[in-house]
Scaffold this motif. Structure first.
Motif, PDB file in Angstrom:
ATOM      1  N   ALA A  59       0.450  -1.133   0.024  1.00 13.30           N
ATOM      2  CA  ALA A  59      -0.109   0.326   0.271  1.00 13.30           C
ATOM      3  C   ALA A  59       0.713   1.635  -0.064  1.00 13.30           C
ATOM      4  O   ALA A  59       0.841   2.018  -1.180  1.00 13.30           O
ATOM      5  CB  ALA A  59      -0.798   0.394   1.139  1.00 13.30           C
ATOM      6  N   PRO A  63      -0.357   0.711  -4.748  1.00 17.84           N
ATOM      7  CA  PRO A  63      -1.853   0.907  -3.940  1.00 17.84           C
ATOM      8  C   PRO A  63      -2.528   0.017  -4.669  1.00 17.84           C
ATOM      9  O   PRO A  63      -3.256  -0.462  -4.219  1.00 17.84           O
ATOM     10  CB  PRO A  63      -2.329   2.814  -3.767  1.00 17.84           C
ATOM     11  N   ALA A  64      -2.594   0.488  -6.295  1.00 20.43           N
ATOM     12  CA  ALA A  64      -3.272  -0.473  -7.564  1.00 20.43           C
ATOM     13  C   ALA A  64      -3.245  -1.708  -7.642  1.00 20.43           C
ATOM     14  O   ALA A  64      -4.204  -2.493  -7.726  1.00 20.43           O
ATOM     15  CB  ALA A  64      -2.429   0.406  -9.131  1.00 20.43           C
ATOM     16  N   THR A  65      -1.990  -1.726  -7.258  1.00 18.80           N
ATOM     17  CA  THR A  65      -1.649  -3.715  -6.898  1.00 18.80           C
ATOM     18  C   THR A  65      -1.718  -4.273  -5.721  1.00 18.80           C
ATOM     19  O   THR A  65      -2.341  -5.256  -6.338  1.00 18.80           O
ATOM     20  CB  THR A  65       0.725  -3.673  -6.381  1.00 18.80           C
ATOM     21  N   LEU A  66      -2.287  -3.515  -4.524  1.00 14.31           N
ATOM     22  CA  LEU A  66      -2.653  -3.991  -3.465  1.00 14.31           C
ATOM     23  C   LEU A  66      -4.287  -4.248  -3.843  1.00 14.31           C
ATOM     24  O   LEU A  66      -5.029  -5.353  -3.301  1.00 14.31           O
ATOM     25  CB  LEU A  66      -2.547  -2.711  -2.360  1.00 14.31           C
ATOM     26  N   GLU A  67      -5.241  -3.305  -4.509  1.00 15.53           N
ATOM     27  CA  GLU A  67      -6.545  -3.482  -4.797  1.00 15.53           C
ATOM     28  C   GLU A  67      -6.421  -4.950  -5.852  1.00 15.53           C
ATOM     29  O   GLU A  67      -7.984  -5.564  -5.718  1.00 15.53           O
ATOM     30  CB  GLU A  67      -6.955  -2.028  -6.329  1.00 15.53           C
ATOM     31  N   SER A  68      -5.434  -4.580  -6.954  1.00 15.78           N
ATOM     32  CA  SER A  68      -5.445  -5.650  -7.846  1.00 15.78           C
ATOM     33  C   SER A  68      -5.525  -7.239  -6.930  1.00 15.78           C
ATOM     34  O   SER A  68      -6.012  -8.601  -7.708  1.00 15.78           O
ATOM     35  CB  SER A  68      -4.716  -6.159  -9.044  1.00 15.78           C
ATOM     36  N   ALA A  70      -6.140  -7.777  -3.348  1.00 18.11           N
ATOM     37  CA  ALA A  70      -6.629  -7.832  -2.175  1.00 18.11           C
ATOM     38  C   ALA A  70      -7.043  -9.009  -1.535  1.00 18.11           C
ATOM     39  O   ALA A  70      -7.290  -9.202  -0.389  1.00 18.11           O
ATOM     40  CB  ALA A  70      -7.998  -6.779  -2.874  1.00 18.11           C
ATOM     41  N   ARG A 149      -6.523   0.867   4.401  1.00 17.42           N
ATOM     42  CA  ARG A 149      -6.975  -0.176   3.483  1.00 17.42           C
ATOM     43  C   ARG A 149      -6.753  -1.295   4.000  1.00 17.42           C
ATOM     44  O   ARG A 149      -7.928  -2.722   3.553  1.00 17.42           O
ATOM     45  CB  ARG A 149      -6.315   0.121   1.978  1.00 17.42           C
ATOM     46  N   ASP A 152      -9.273  -1.707   6.300  1.00 15.86           N
ATOM     47  CA  ASP A 152     -11.197  -2.533   5.578  1.00 15.86           C
ATOM     48  C   ASP A 152     -10.926  -3.544   5.049  1.00 15.86           C
ATOM     49  O   ASP A 152     -11.973  -4.624   5.404  1.00 15.86           O
ATOM     50  CB  ASP A 152     -10.855  -1.369   4.581  1.00 15.86           C
ATOM     51  N   LEU A 153      -9.899  -3.824   4.775  1.00 16.12           N
ATOM     52  CA  LEU A 153      -9.925  -5.567   3.887  1.00 16.12           C
ATOM     53  C   LEU A 153     -10.019  -6.577   4.821  1.00 16.12           C
ATOM     54  O   LEU A 153     -10.417  -7.573   4.971  1.00 16.12           O
ATOM     55  CB  LEU A 153      -9.015  -5.705   3.144  1.00 16.12           C
TER      56      LEU A 153
END
Length: 237
Positions: A59, A63-68, A70, A149, A152-153
């Motif tokens: 993160a 951050p985009a890698t974390l979202e992909s 998750a 984030r 949250d997960l």
């Protein structure tokens, strides 16, 4: 600011009814008191619980890698976790990134390996993570950068993995499990649960004959803890 200590909670009593070897450590969120502990199991392979500081490290950089990826947190997807590890550069680079997050969370002694120890398991999952260090890290996790984030997960874990601390309403948590080198299973969790006036960070581990037995034991610990939470002083950042 409220005292974030555990209020002298009887952790030995929390685990007293569990037939399997078990350990627990706890501290109020905010990290301003010592971690309390009880039980004979006080360390072991982190397994998938290490995915939390791994995700925080990602993160901070991508951050985009974390979202992909998750699902590394919400369903404990190992392929997604390997994606997170690789995004940090792999090997010593990834280990250093996780180590920096652990240090920010008050755990400067746990060392993430840089090479695969047991060939069939992830490098990072084989980190030896003591419960005291894990509980201290949990107590500071809401207070460190780029953790929101990931927290949250941790509150969106798949229902089929919502045993143990997941039985406590409002818990944010992550589990991990794997076979011992000489048989049996180590099943563990850590997370943050509501307590009086704040939140409590908890780390639990059990050595069991099977994964299912370990799940049942951790759920028994969580149920016993839940009964005491209204009288345990929590903390905040």
């Amino acid at each position: 600011m409220a005292d974030p200590g555990t209020g002298g909670v009887d952790l030995a009593g929390v685990i007293g009814g569990i037939p399997s070897p078990v350990g627990i450590a706890a501290a109020g969120v905010g990290g301003r008191t010592d971690v309390e502990k009880a039980g004979v199991v006080q360390s072991g392979a982190a397994w998938s619980t290490i995915k939390v500081p791994l995700a925080v490290a990602v993160a901070r950089t991508s951050p985009a890698t974390l979202e992909s990826a998750a699902t590394a947190i919400t369903t404990s997807d190992n392929a997604a976790a390997e994606q997170l590890w690789d995004s940090l550069g792999g090997g010593a680079s990834s280990a250093a990134g996780i180590g920096a997050v652990l240090a920010d969370g008050g755990d400067s002694t746990t060392q993430v390996p840089t090479v695969r120890i047991r060939a069939e398991y992830s490098i990072f999952g084989q980190t030896q993570w003591p419960l005291v260090g894990q509980a201290r890290f949990g107590s500071l996790l809401p207070c460190i950068g780029s953790s929101s984030r990931v927290l949250d997960l941790m509150g969106q874990v798949s229902p089929d993995q919502s045993w143990g601390l997941g039985r406590i309403p409002g818990a944010r948590f992550k589990g991990g499990w794997g076979p011992g080198e000489t048989g049996g299973y180590l099943v563990r969790q850590f997370g943050i649960v509501p307590a009086a006036g704040g939140e409590l960070a908890v780390a639990i581990a059990v050595e069991s004959a099977s994964f299912g037995e370990g799940v049942d034991a951790l759920s028994g610990v969580a149920d016993a803890l839940a009964l005491r939470l209204p009288s345990i002083q929590g903390g905040r950042c």
